[in-house]
Scaffold this motif. Sequence first.
Motif, short mmCIF file in Angstrom:
data_model
loop_
_atom_site.label_atom_id
_atom_site.label_comp_id
_atom_site.label_asym_id
_atom_site.label_seq_id
_atom_site.Cartn_x
_atom_site.Cartn_y
_atom_site.Cartn_z
N TYR A 32 1.67 9.52 3.65
CA TYR A 32 2.33 8.44 4.36
C TYR A 32 2.27 7.21 3.45
O TYR A 32 1.26 6.94 2.83
CB TYR A 32 1.63 8.14 5.68
N PHE A 34 3.17 2.99 2.62
CA PHE A 34 3.28 1.69 3.26
C PHE A 34 3.41 0.58 2.21
O PHE A 34 2.91 0.69 1.10
CB PHE A 34 2.03 1.37 4.09
N TYR A 36 2.56 -3.57 2.40
CA TYR A 36 2.05 -4.71 3.15
C TYR A 36 2.23 -5.97 2.31
O TYR A 36 2.21 -5.93 1.08
CB TYR A 36 0.56 -4.55 3.46
N LEU A 44 -2.98 -9.03 6.35
CA LEU A 44 -1.95 -8.13 5.82
C LEU A 44 -0.90 -7.86 6.90
O LEU A 44 -1.25 -7.49 8.02
CB LEU A 44 -2.58 -6.82 5.39
N PHE A 51 7.17 7.90 6.67
CA PHE A 51 6.41 9.06 7.13
C PHE A 51 7.15 10.35 6.81
O PHE A 51 6.57 11.32 6.37
CB PHE A 51 6.15 8.97 8.64
N GLY A 99 -0.26 15.51 10.11
CA GLY A 99 0.31 14.71 11.20
C GLY A 99 -0.56 13.56 11.59
O GLY A 99 -0.06 12.51 11.99
N SER A 100 -1.85 13.69 11.51
CA SER A 100 -2.71 12.52 11.74
C SER A 100 -3.08 11.96 10.38
O SER A 100 -2.72 12.49 9.35
CB SER A 100 -3.96 12.92 12.52
N GLN A 101 -3.78 10.87 10.36
CA GLN A 101 -4.09 10.26 9.08
C GLN A 101 -5.44 9.60 9.13
O GLN A 101 -5.99 9.34 10.19
CB GLN A 101 -3.03 9.22 8.70
N TYR B 33 -10.73 0.38 11.76
CA TYR B 33 -11.07 0.54 10.35
C TYR B 33 -11.68 -0.76 9.82
O TYR B 33 -11.24 -1.85 10.19
CB TYR B 33 -9.82 0.82 9.51
N TYR B 35 -12.33 -2.61 6.04
CA TYR B 35 -12.06 -2.61 4.61
C TYR B 35 -12.73 -3.83 3.99
O TYR B 35 -13.01 -4.82 4.67
CB TYR B 35 -10.54 -2.71 4.33
N PHE B 45 -11.49 0.86 1.52
CA PHE B 45 -11.95 1.42 2.77
C PHE B 45 -13.47 1.45 2.86
O PHE B 45 -14.16 1.80 1.89
CB PHE B 45 -11.40 2.84 2.90
N TYR B 48 -14.31 4.19 9.36
CA TYR B 48 -13.24 4.43 10.31
C TYR B 48 -13.85 4.99 11.59
O TYR B 48 -14.62 5.95 11.54
CB TYR B 48 -12.24 5.39 9.66
N GLN B 98 -1.30 7.43 16.69
CA GLN B 98 -0.15 8.21 17.11
C GLN B 98 -0.01 9.41 16.19
O GLN B 98 0.61 9.36 15.14
CB GLN B 98 1.12 7.35 17.03
N ALA B 99 -0.56 10.53 16.60
CA ALA B 99 -0.51 11.73 15.77
C ALA B 99 0.91 12.28 15.72
O ALA B 99 1.69 12.11 16.65
CB ALA B 99 -1.46 12.77 16.33
N GLY B 100 1.23 12.93 14.64
CA GLY B 100 2.51 13.61 14.53
C GLY B 100 3.56 12.77 13.85
O GLY B 100 4.40 13.29 13.14
N GLU B 101 3.54 11.48 14.03
CA GLU B 101 4.54 10.62 13.42
C GLU B 101 3.88 9.64 12.47
O GLU B 101 4.49 8.65 12.07
CB GLU B 101 5.29 9.84 14.51
N GLY B 102 2.67 9.91 12.11
CA GLY B 102 1.94 8.95 11.31
C GLY B 102 1.47 7.82 12.19
O GLY B 102 1.78 7.74 13.37
N ASP B 103 0.75 6.92 11.63
CA ASP B 103 0.10 5.88 12.40
C ASP B 103 0.17 4.58 11.62
O ASP B 103 0.24 4.61 10.41
CB ASP B 103 -1.35 6.30 12.63
N THR B 104 0.19 3.47 12.30
CA THR B 104 0.29 2.17 11.64
C THR B 104 -0.96 1.36 11.93
O THR B 104 -1.35 1.22 13.10
CB THR B 104 1.53 1.40 12.12
N GLN B 105 -1.57 0.84 10.90
CA GLN B 105 -2.74 0.00 11.05
C GLN B 105 -2.33 -1.46 11.07
O GLN B 105 -1.55 -1.90 10.22
CB GLN B 105 -3.73 0.28 9.91
N TYR B 106 -2.88 -2.20 12.00
CA TYR B 106 -2.62 -3.62 12.17
C TYR B 106 -3.89 -4.37 11.79
O TYR B 106 -4.95 -4.11 12.34
CB TYR B 106 -2.22 -3.94 13.61
N PHE B 107 -3.73 -5.31 10.85
CA PHE B 107 -4.89 -5.97 10.26
C PHE B 107 -5.17 -7.32 10.90
O PHE B 107 -4.26 -8.06 11.29
CB PHE B 107 -4.66 -6.17 8.76
N GLY B 108 -6.45 -7.65 10.94
CA GLY B 108 -6.88 -8.98 11.32
C GLY B 108 -6.85 -9.91 10.12
O GLY B 108 -6.59 -9.48 9.00
#
Lengths: 116, 116
Positions: A32, A34, A36, A44, A51, A99-101, B33, B35, B45, B48, B98-108
């Motif tokens: 996958y 990305f 940022y 970020l 994907f 599919g998961s990551q 996560y 980092y 990283f 997790y 969200q398995a199957g479609e990949g996943d998006t991480q949102y950062f602080g």
Amino acid sequence: AQSVTQPDIHITVSEGASLELRCNYSYGATPYLFWYVQSPGQGLQLLLKYFSGDTLVQGIKGFEAEFKRSQSSFNLRKPSVHWSDAAEYFCAVALNYGGSQGNLIFGKGTKLSVKP
Amino acid sequence: GAGVSQTPSNKVTEKGKYVELRCDPISGHTALYWYRQSLGQGPEFLIYFQGTGAADDSGLPNDRFFAVRPEGSVSTLKIQRTERGDSAVYLCASSPLQAGEGDTQYFGPGTRLTVL
């Protein structure tokens, strides 16, 4: 081991010019992918992600990226740069566990400066 | 809705002291996560969480670093006997897993830790 290379540490472009930021990854399968963006003092922000499916991905702020499997690349492009695009840009890959990551692996970043 | 928040935004401590860094993820996000971003580098990283348990702590540099997420929401990164080399920006991210479609991480926005 998986890795991400951003060969350009710093790029300067004129406002209104086109932009391409390079990203190459090393991974045994299709990861996958990305991009940022990080502005000074900010977290970020996700620009776009790949994907599966169409290899040309559209993102926010007029950015796009193209996944090229044969070149292991995921370069970021913008046809016309605005002064507000000045920031640091990070390419990242996530391991694809069917599919998961898991965690993201980041490149070292490319700092973009924009000349008026 | 509210994004990922991190407190404090800045922390200055002396070598050898203990510090705690807090992360409040986006409500409902299962994955969290941590980092670490050193000057001029991309984020690296650390650990997790899926829910309350650490799914992958392979990025923790040594046993001075520890993180918890006791109720599956807020997480605390704990650093014992801090060293000057621990100075960095510590970033937290969350994702809905969200398995199957990949996943998006949102950062602080990160916590900038300075060890004197």
